[in-house]
Every structure is written in structure tokens, then in C-alpha cells.
Design a protein around this motif. Structure first.
Motif, short mmCIF file in Angstrom:
data_model
loop_
_atom_site.label_atom_id
_atom_site.label_comp_id
_atom_site.label_asym_id
_atom_site.label_seq_id
_atom_site.Cartn_x
_atom_site.Cartn_y
_atom_site.Cartn_z
N VAL A 1 3.11 -4.02 10.11
CA VAL A 1 3.19 -3.66 8.74
C VAL A 1 4.46 -3.60 8.56
O VAL A 1 5.28 -3.69 9.70
CB VAL A 1 2.85 -2.19 8.05
CG1 VAL A 1 0.49 -2.16 7.66
CG2 VAL A 1 3.13 -1.39 9.43
N ASP A 2 5.14 -4.33 7.31
CA ASP A 2 6.15 -3.84 7.14
C ASP A 2 6.84 -2.33 6.44
O ASP A 2 6.79 -2.26 5.07
CB ASP A 2 7.00 -5.18 6.52
CG ASP A 2 7.44 -5.93 6.89
OD1 ASP A 2 7.54 -5.56 8.35
OD2 ASP A 2 7.25 -7.49 6.75
N TRP A 3 7.38 -1.38 6.34
CA TRP A 3 7.62 -0.45 6.58
C TRP A 3 8.89 -0.65 5.65
O TRP A 3 9.91 -0.97 5.75
CB TRP A 3 7.80 0.74 7.17
CG TRP A 3 6.42 1.58 7.75
CD1 TRP A 3 5.48 0.90 9.21
CD2 TRP A 3 5.55 2.33 7.30
NE1 TRP A 3 5.02 1.42 9.79
CE2 TRP A 3 4.91 2.67 8.25
CE3 TRP A 3 5.60 2.77 6.40
CZ2 TRP A 3 3.73 2.77 9.08
CZ3 TRP A 3 4.03 3.92 6.64
CH2 TRP A 3 2.99 3.63 6.93
N ARG A 4 8.68 0.36 3.92
CA ARG A 4 9.14 0.26 2.77
C ARG A 4 9.58 1.81 3.21
O ARG A 4 11.28 2.28 3.03
CB ARG A 4 8.49 -0.22 1.76
CG ARG A 4 8.63 -2.69 1.92
CD ARG A 4 7.67 -2.30 0.31
NE ARG A 4 8.62 -2.36 -0.65
CZ ARG A 4 9.56 -3.74 -0.58
NH1 ARG A 4 9.61 -4.87 0.66
NH2 ARG A 4 10.65 -3.57 -1.63
N THR B 1 11.13 -3.45 6.85
CA THR B 1 12.17 -2.79 8.56
C THR B 1 11.03 -4.09 9.60
O THR B 1 11.56 -3.69 10.52
CB THR B 1 11.71 -1.56 8.78
OG1 THR B 1 10.62 -0.82 8.98
CG2 THR B 1 12.39 -0.16 7.58
N HIS B 2 10.20 -4.53 9.02
CA HIS B 2 9.53 -5.57 10.19
C HIS B 2 9.26 -5.13 10.97
O HIS B 2 9.08 -5.99 11.97
CB HIS B 2 10.70 -7.02 10.69
CG HIS B 2 11.24 -7.13 9.81
ND1 HIS B 2 11.23 -8.29 8.46
CD2 HIS B 2 12.77 -7.24 9.14
CE1 HIS B 2 11.85 -8.55 7.41
NE2 HIS B 2 13.03 -8.14 8.28
N LEU C 1 0.16 -1.36 0.56
CA LEU C 1 -0.62 -0.44 0.16
C LEU C 1 1.01 1.08 -0.22
O LEU C 1 1.80 1.58 0.02
CB LEU C 1 -0.97 -0.04 1.37
CG LEU C 1 -2.19 -0.42 0.93
CD1 LEU C 1 -1.92 -1.97 1.28
CD2 LEU C 1 -3.20 0.09 1.83
N GLN C 2 0.12 1.98 -0.43
CA GLN C 2 0.94 3.66 -0.85
C GLN C 2 0.53 4.94 0.04
O GLN C 2 -0.83 4.60 -0.56
CB GLN C 2 1.28 3.64 -2.04
CG GLN C 2 2.84 4.92 -2.56
CD GLN C 2 2.94 5.03 -3.88
OE1 GLN C 2 2.22 5.26 -4.62
NE2 GLN C 2 3.74 4.18 -4.29
N GLY C 3 1.41 5.25 0.28
CA GLY C 3 0.34 6.75 0.42
C GLY C 3 0.57 7.91 -0.22
O GLY C 3 1.75 7.88 -0.92
N ASN D 1 5.04 7.86 1.08
CA ASN D 1 4.95 5.78 2.03
C ASN D 1 4.32 5.24 1.33
O ASN D 1 4.04 5.32 0.62
CB ASN D 1 4.36 7.00 3.12
CG ASN D 1 4.86 8.15 4.02
OD1 ASN D 1 3.96 9.01 4.90
ND2 ASN D 1 5.67 8.63 4.18
N GLU D 2 5.39 3.63 2.00
CA GLU D 2 5.05 3.17 1.28
C GLU D 2 4.91 1.73 2.28
O GLU D 2 6.02 1.43 3.09
CB GLU D 2 5.77 2.02 0.34
CG GLU D 2 5.04 1.57 -0.56
CD GLU D 2 6.10 1.66 -1.82
OE1 GLU D 2 5.98 1.94 -3.01
OE2 GLU D 2 6.85 0.42 -1.85
N PHE D 3 4.19 0.95 2.24
CA PHE D 3 4.41 -0.69 3.50
C PHE D 3 3.92 -1.86 3.21
O PHE D 3 3.32 -1.87 2.94
CB PHE D 3 3.89 -0.57 4.61
CG PHE D 3 2.62 -0.43 4.71
CD1 PHE D 3 1.60 -0.70 4.91
CD2 PHE D 3 1.65 0.85 5.23
CE1 PHE D 3 0.29 -1.33 4.63
CE2 PHE D 3 0.43 1.38 5.47
CZ PHE D 3 -0.33 0.01 4.74
N ALA D 4 4.07 -2.77 3.27
CA ALA D 4 3.56 -5.08 3.09
C ALA D 4 3.30 -4.87 4.25
O ALA D 4 3.39 -4.40 4.91
CB ALA D 4 5.02 -4.82 2.44
N VAL D 5 1.36 -5.64 3.92
CA VAL D 5 1.14 -5.96 5.03
C VAL D 5 1.81 -7.42 5.10
O VAL D 5 1.94 -8.19 4.75
CB VAL D 5 -0.63 -6.13 3.79
CG1 VAL D 5 -1.31 -6.56 5.91
CG2 VAL D 5 -0.88 -5.47 3.96
#
Length: 348
Positions: free
Chosen positions: A312-315, A339-340, A274-276, A285-289
Motif C-alpha cells: 500500500v501507499d499511505w495517503r 508515501t510509497h 480504500l478509506q477507513g 485513514n486512506e491508502f492506494a493499492v
């Protein structure tokens, strides 16, 4: 006289965030009780509320603050309260661990701590088993209901009624005119005026909770207390986000978990990206579920609105602001390593 509150009936759902200043009251899971109106209820710890990142364009819905008087003495509470006002959210204060004889003193101190003249005493509540028993302040202590009551309860009701009327008189010309002409206001008129003032964000009701009556198991149930529920029912809900978009409801664990709200047309799954919006550094901003901790639907109908609590894992981590709107990305992009769940140090 039959009490009536004219609700703004809407198909949209009212999102109610409870900011808890007492960790013992915090509830992990959100709830979507079904009733006359649907309400999405969720909690935010005070520690998360005062820490960055903050929503980039505020939040919608009703904000309920819950905690003991001592917790409101933290200077950051006042700053966050003022931020709530700028976000234009209706606000309610629930003051716990109160004694009837000290309730009005606590109310006056709260007005000073928050520097807010819109606070008004609403009711004093205690719980008997599964039922809520309330002493409300929409009539003075000379009503037939108070016959045989202890003198101190009558004095509390009379004084709190005067505080409530004085607060409403500052924002409602009709109440001011009637009060100073007759020194008496019909109970139902005062209730309607309070509801309308809350809807217009001109008044913040303050509810006192007797002793240790409130715990996390019955926290959401407090909002079903009949008088309080009727006033909340009159608030307008918020529309669902556009298709395939998710709104940020709250963050937890300093951003390791997010509560997201969608219209149901798109479903969140582990591994999705998902991207903000683009932040101040020019990066979105971006993260993986990484884990779905809770999924809650407004109904059993396909495509109904859904709330997700995800790890979330922040990218690309947010700094001081976090996007309020998130969109799914169909392709996993190149970028920084996950970033786990840990948000970058720029949040500190």
C-alpha cells in the motif's frame, strides 16, 4: 470408545491467525485449505503484532501463538496476550523445541510468564515424515494404549491429565463434580469439555512440539493433526463483511503490507483507493493499492470470499490505531502525496 466432537457447522469461514515468535517459522503466503470446514490461515510476525498501529476494534477468529519458551519471556508478550483476551478471541499456544521430560516444567513456566490460569496441556506432538504423532492428555497413563510405553511417558501423561482436569474443574461444574466423586472422567467427556471451554474462551490449550519437528513448510499442517483439528473444527466461523467492504486481517512490515478480507462482491485492483474510519485527528485513514502480492479465493464460485495481500501507499496514515473496516472510494481524492508504503512516524 468412539471419540466425537459436536461441531458448530457453519457456512462461514474460521480465520486463524498464527502469531509467530520465531522468525524462521513465518510464512508469507496465506492459505485456504478445503476440507470438512474451510479455514483461512495466515501468519503475523511478533514484531508486527507488538508495534502500532493496532486494529481499532480487535479481531475475530482463532489466535494461535507459536514459538520457543525463551521467546515468551519478552515482557511485551504478556501484554499482547492480555490484549488477545480482551479481544475475546479463542487462543492456543504451540510451544516449540520441547523435550518430553521438560514439557510440564515449560508448561508451568508459561502459566507464570503469561499470568494465565486458563492454560492447560493438550498434547505433545512430533512429526514422522508427513504424519503427526501425538501423545494427548485426555486419559491418564493407565489406558490400554499405553501398555508397553516407557515409564516416563506414562508419568508425563498422568501428570498432564491431572493438570488438564484441574483447569477444567475451575470452569466446568460437571467436570469438578465427577472428578471429585470418582477421580475418573471418561476420555470422550473430557474431550468434549475441553472443546466447549475453548469455544467459550475459558481455556487455552497448550501443545508441545518435540525437538525441531516444526518448520515453516509444515506450520499450517500442524493444525490438521487429527485431535487438534477436531477441536478447532468445533469453533464457530465468522461472517463475511458487508458487500464492498474489506476487513483488516493483519499488517506486515510495520504497515507497508496489509491482509484484507472481503465477501467477493468487490475486487481489489492496483490504483484503487480504500478509506477507513475517521481517526483521532479527524482524518480518515486512506491508502492506494500499489501492488497485489496475493489473491486467494474460498472457492471457484463467482462472488466467493477473497483474501488479498497488498502493498500500500499511505495517503493518510494511521497513528496508534488502524481501521478494521475499509471501503472503496470511486474518486481519487486530493490529499497528501503517496508515501510509497512507508507509514508516518506517528506510529513509532
Amino acid at each position: 470408545m468412539t471419540e466425537t466432537i459436536d461441531p458448530q457447522i457453519s457456512e462461514d469461514h474460521l480465520r486463524i491467525e498464527l502469531t509467530v515468535l520465531d522468525a524462521k517459522l513465518f510464512r508469507e503466503a496465506a492459505e485456504w485449505p478445503q476440507g470438512v470446514r474451510s479455514r483461512l490461515l495466515f501468519c503475523t510476525k511478533y514484531e508486527d503484532a507488538i508495534a502500532p498501529p493496532w486494529p481499532s476494534d480487535g479481531k475475530q477468529g482463532l489466535s494461535v501463538w507459536v514459538g520457543p519458551l525463551a521467546a515468551f519471556k519478552d515482557p511485551k508478550v504478556r501484554l499482547l496476550w492480555e490484549l488477545e483476551k480482551r479481544r475475546k478471541r479463542s487462543t492456543i499456544v504451540v510451544l516449540t523445541s520441547q523435550k518430553g521430560r521438560a514439557f510440564l516444567r515449560s508448561y508451568r513456566e508459561m502459566g507464570t510468564l503469561l499470568s494465565d490460569t486458563t492454560l492447560a496441556p493438550f498434547s505433545f506432538v512430533r512429526r514422522r515424515g508427513r504424519e503427526w504423532d501425538s501423545l494427548d492428555f485426555f486419559s491418564p497413563g493407565d489406558s490400554p494404549f499405553m501398555e508397553g510405553a516407557k515409564p516416563r511417558l506414562k508419568r508425563l501423561k498422568q501428570a498432564a491429565w491431572e493438570y488438564l482436569v484441574d483447569t477444567l474443574a475451575m470452569v466446568d461444574p460437571e467436570i469438578k463434580k465427577e472428578y471429585f466423586e470418582t477421580l475418573n472422567i471418561e476420555r470422550n467427556v473430557l474431550l468434549q469439555a475441553t472443546t466447549e471451554a475453548l469455544r467459550r474462551r475459558q481455556l487455552s490449550p497448550l501443545v508441545g512440539i518435540a525437538g525441531e519437528c516444526l518448520n515453516k513448510e509444515c506450520l499450517f499442517g500442524l493444525l490438521e493433526e487429527p485431535l487438534l483439528a477436531g477441536v478447532i473444527d468445533a469453533l464457530k466461523g465468522q461472517p463475511a463483511p458487508p458487500p464492498s467492504e474489506f476487513l483488516l486481517l493483519a499488517k506486515r512490515s510495520m504497515g507497508e503490507e496489509l491482509l484484507l478480507f472481503g465477501d467477493g462482491s468487490a475486487k481489489l485492483e492496483v490504483g484503487q483507493i480504500l478509506q477507513g474510519a475517521v481517526n483521532r485527528t479527524g482524518t480518515a485513514n486512506e491508502f492506494a493499492v500499489s501492488q497485489i502480492l496475493q489473491e486467494l479465493s474460498s472457492s471457484e464460485v463467482a462472488g466467493s470470499e477473497r483474501m488479498y495481500r497488498v502493498k500500500v501507499d499511505w495517503r493518510y496514515s494511521p497513528d496508534r490505531e488502524i481501521s478494521s473496516v475499509w471501503k472503496l472510494k470511486s474518486v481519487r481524492p486530493a490529499g497528501s502525496d503517496p508515501t510509497h508504503g512507508k507509514v508516518a512516524s506517528t506510529m513509532d
